[in-house]
Design a protein around this motif. Structure first.
Motif, PDB file in Angstrom:
ATOM      1  N   ARG A 101       0.817  -1.217   0.000  1.00 47.32           N
ATOM      2  CA  ARG A 101       0.000   0.000   0.000  1.00 47.32           C
ATOM      3  C   ARG A 101       0.848   1.264   0.000  1.00 47.32           C
ATOM      4  NH1 ARG A 101      -4.819  -1.291   4.423  1.00 47.32           N
ATOM      5  NH2 ARG A 101      -5.521  -3.272   3.504  1.00 47.32           N
ATOM      6  N   TYR A 102       2.067   1.155   0.510  1.00 49.92           N
ATOM      7  CA  TYR A 102       2.874   2.350   0.718  1.00 49.92           C
ATOM      8  C   TYR A 102       4.223   2.321  -0.003  1.00 49.92           C
ATOM      9  CZ  TYR A 102      -0.435   2.346   4.619  1.00 49.92           C
ATOM     10  OH  TYR A 102      -1.585   2.275   5.381  1.00 49.92           O
ATOM     11  N   LEU A 103       4.750   1.138  -0.287  1.00 46.58           N
ATOM     12  CA  LEU A 103       6.103   1.015  -0.833  1.00 46.58           C
ATOM     13  C   LEU A 103       6.092   0.437  -2.238  1.00 46.58           C
ATOM     14  CD1 LEU A 103       7.872  -0.512   2.314  1.00 46.58           C
ATOM     15  CD2 LEU A 103       7.712   1.910   1.681  1.00 46.58           C
ATOM     16  N   ARG A 104       7.121   0.744  -2.977  1.00 50.44           N
ATOM     17  CA  ARG A 104       7.285   0.176  -4.307  1.00 50.44           C
ATOM     18  C   ARG A 104       7.837  -1.237  -4.225  1.00 50.44           C
ATOM     19  NH1 ARG A 104       7.100   3.852  -8.625  1.00 50.44           N
ATOM     20  NH2 ARG A 104       6.819   6.020  -7.957  1.00 50.44           N
ATOM     21  N   ASP A 105       7.731  -1.943  -5.353  1.00 48.75           N
ATOM     22  CA  ASP A 105       8.180  -3.333  -5.396  1.00 48.75           C
ATOM     23  C   ASP A 105       9.649  -3.473  -5.016  1.00 48.75           C
ATOM     24  OD1 ASP A 105       5.697  -4.158  -6.159  1.00 48.75           O
ATOM     25  OD2 ASP A 105       6.168  -4.373  -8.285  1.00 48.75           O
ATOM     26  N   ILE A 106      10.505  -2.620  -5.561  1.00 46.85           N
ATOM     27  CA  ILE A 106      11.941  -2.744  -5.318  1.00 46.85           C
ATOM     28  C   ILE A 106      12.264  -2.557  -3.845  1.00 46.85           C
ATOM     29  CG2 ILE A 106      12.416  -0.307  -5.791  1.00 46.85           C
ATOM     30  CD1 ILE A 106      14.627  -3.353  -6.711  1.00 46.85           C
ATOM     31  N   THR A 107      11.509  -1.690  -3.174  1.00 45.91           N
ATOM     32  CA  THR A 107      11.729  -1.469  -1.745  1.00 45.91           C
ATOM     33  C   THR A 107      11.343  -2.701  -0.943  1.00 45.91           C
ATOM     34  OG1 THR A 107      11.120   0.844  -2.136  1.00 45.91           O
ATOM     35  CG2 THR A 107      11.328   0.142   0.152  1.00 45.91           C
ATOM     36  N   MET A 108      10.220  -3.324  -1.308  1.00 41.28           N
ATOM     37  CA  MET A 108       9.801  -4.545  -0.609  1.00 41.28           C
ATOM     38  C   MET A 108      10.809  -5.672  -0.806  1.00 41.28           C
ATOM     39  SD  MET A 108       5.653  -4.778  -0.952  1.00 41.28           S
ATOM     40  CE  MET A 108       5.637  -4.974  -2.735  1.00 41.28           C
ATOM     41  N   ILE A 109      11.368  -5.763  -2.012  1.00 41.01           N
ATOM     42  CA  ILE A 109      12.369  -6.799  -2.276  1.00 41.01           C
ATOM     43  C   ILE A 109      13.586  -6.599  -1.385  1.00 41.01           C
ATOM     44  CG2 ILE A 109      13.942  -7.741  -4.003  1.00 41.01           C
ATOM     45  CD1 ILE A 109      11.832  -6.989  -6.112  1.00 41.01           C
ATOM     46  N   ILE A 110      14.064  -5.371  -1.302  1.00 43.48           N
ATOM     47  CA  ILE A 110      15.246  -5.078  -0.488  1.00 43.48           C
ATOM     48  C   ILE A 110      14.965  -5.383   0.980  1.00 43.48           C
ATOM     49  CG2 ILE A 110      16.738  -3.214   0.339  1.00 43.48           C
ATOM     50  CD1 ILE A 110      16.510  -1.963  -2.464  1.00 43.48           C
ATOM     51  N   ILE A 111      13.773  -5.048   1.466  1.00 48.77           N
ATOM     52  CA  ILE A 111      13.403  -5.367   2.855  1.00 48.77           C
ATOM     53  C   ILE A 111      13.471  -6.871   3.081  1.00 48.77           C
ATOM     54  CG2 ILE A 111      11.474  -5.412   4.492  1.00 48.77           C
ATOM     55  CD1 ILE A 111      10.643  -2.675   3.417  1.00 48.77           C
ATOM     56  N   GLY A 112      12.946  -7.647   2.132  1.00 50.73           N
ATOM     57  CA  GLY A 112      12.985  -9.098   2.266  1.00 50.73           C
ATOM     58  C   GLY A 112      14.394  -9.652   2.269  1.00 50.73           C
TER      59      GLY A 112
END
Length: 453
Positions: free
Chosen positions: A321-332
């Motif tokens: 809802r708040y972050l882009r795909d690339i940001t979620m990948i980096i978090i993971g």
């Protein structure tokens, strides 16, 4: 009557039953192999016996994983094509038949004292009938049918969640079932019998109960037909509305970015290398000192691994809802690499669970990478790109499993957590191509909006 027919299109009972059965089998196989190579009658010191047992179990899993990983490459494409052209149940029922046969061989091995090498044949039979690769593709195909584009992602995520919850429950119970009833039956036979029973249920359900759902486009076409005579179809309104944006967006050509596609492939392969390397060594690590876990503790440990399905699902549900795909990948990736680094220094049980807790978002990267790939290619190329990615991951997994098991054998005497250090480094390397993608997106947006929507 309509509601009953709709319920028969649900694939969740098959996913849950097969994954509970798989969790039972994984625990049973590990402990059966461990007991097979047990050398308690030898006069050698206990630590040398333990090291010899670890190497023997590791060698078994090297060959077993090679056979299990490579054999589906022979049949997976053909079975999937039969599913597309003849019947959607083929990629589900044939792998389930293979599961049933291969797991029955483990029960016969335990009852008849067959050599452990029989399980190589079981792995080959499992793979030649499609294995997990074909089975999961069939499940995803049925899950996609009958769901509108606007709800398809949620539908598939729910299936993934059911998969993780079933594995969690199965792992929690597996240790107790392995040692339970040992006063009446041979140790482990009840657990393997339960696994076989679950697979038998899934096969029978798939053949006689499961119904292939009608695709959503037929509902949309029906709505259009009614509109021509001035009527309305409220049940199909959502599908029709969701179809309109897709029609308009399909007219807008997607410009493939070969560089970004290649970079995402590299990131996925490096991350898969890190995950597969660590997870293949982890069961062996749990069996020896300093942890020396028993059947119940191994079941709990496997359950902690399946809990990541839940936390990763919640992570995607909130972050998207708040972050882009690339940001979620980096978090993971950061979540996994931090957890695996902690795992390298585990000396006590509580520290293992801390490491697992830190990995709570470890399943986010690969599905999100697939999502990003779909946004950089034409719709007609989805299948080709995803097949190439899956083939790359399968080959990476087989090679990584072999290499890491050999490294583990060579290093367990001086530092048994060394493979986790290597996984940490591979995970960190995957951040480099992801950073390049982030920079390229930053150059197109011109602001820090690369991180947030």
């Amino acid at each position: 009557m309509v509601g009953m027919t709709m319920m028969r299109t649900w694939v969740e009972p098959v996913v849950m039953g097969s994954q509970v059965a798989s969790a039972f089998y994984d625990t049973a196989l590990l402990l059966v192999v461990k007991n097979y190579y047990n050398q308690t009658n030898s006069t050698a010191p206990s630590h040398l016996l333990q090291d010899a047992q670890q190497k023997a179990v590791s060698n078994f899993y090297i060959i077993y994983n090679l056979v299990l990983g490579l054999s589906p490459l022979v049949s997976a494409y053909g079975l999937s094509k039969l599913g597309d052209n003849i019947h959607r149940k083929i990629p589900i029922c044939l792998p389930l038949l293979g599961y049933l046969g291969s797991k029955s061989l483990l029960l016969l091995l335990m009852l008849l004292d067959w050599p452990i090498e029989v399980m190589y044949g079981a792995a080959a039979f499992n793979g030649l009938t499609g294995g997990f690769t074909t089975f999961w593709a069939g499940i995803m195909a049925l899950g996609s049918l009958g769901s509108s584009e606007s709800r398809r992602s949620l539908r598939l995520i729910i299936i993934e969640l059911v998969y993780g919850l079933a594995g969690f429950l199965g792992s929690m119970a597996s240790g107790y079932l392995f040692v339970g009833f040992s006063n009446r039956y041979r140790e482990g036979t009840v657990l393997v019998s339960c696994s076989i029973a679950c697979y038998a249920f899934c096969l029978l359900y798939s053949i006689f109960v499961l119904v292939v759902p009608k695709s959503a486009p037929s509902c949309t076409a029906k709505a259009k037909g009614v509109e021509e005579i001035g009527g309305q179809v409220p049940a199909c309104t959502g599908a029709a509305e969701s179809a309109q944006p897709s029609e308009s967006s399909s007219k807008t050509p997607v410009t493939p970015s070969k560089l970004i596609i290649i970079i995402l492939f590299v990131a996925a392969i490096l991350y898969d290398l890190a995950v597969v390397g660590a997870m293949n060594v982890l069961p062996l690590f749990l069996l020896r000192e300093p942890l020396s876990w028993n059947a119940v503790q191994i079941g709990y440990g496997n359950a902690a691994g399946y809990a990541i399905f839940i936390t990763s699902f919640l992570g995607v549900f909130v972050f998207s809802r708040y972050l882009r795909d690339i940001t979620m990948i980096i978090i993971g990736v950061v979540s996994f690499t931090t957890g695996v680094l902690i795992m390298a220094f585990v000396q006590w049980t509580f520290l293992f669970y801390i490491a697992r807790a830190v990995m709570l978002f470890a399943l986010i990267p690969l599905p999100t990478i697939r999502s990003m790939l779909s946004k950089h290619v034409e719709g007609s190329s989805y299948g080709k790109v995803f097949v190439l990615l899956q083939l790359s991951l399968v080959i990476t997994g087989v090679v990584t499993s072999t290499v890491f098991n050999k490294i583990y054998q060579s290093t367990l005497n001086w530092y048994s957590g060394f493979c986790f250090i290597l996984s940490f480094l591979a995970g960190c390397l995957s951040l480099l191509p992801l950073s390049i993608v982030a920079i390229k997106q930053h150059s197109t947006t011109g602001s820090f909006q690369i991180l947030t929507k």
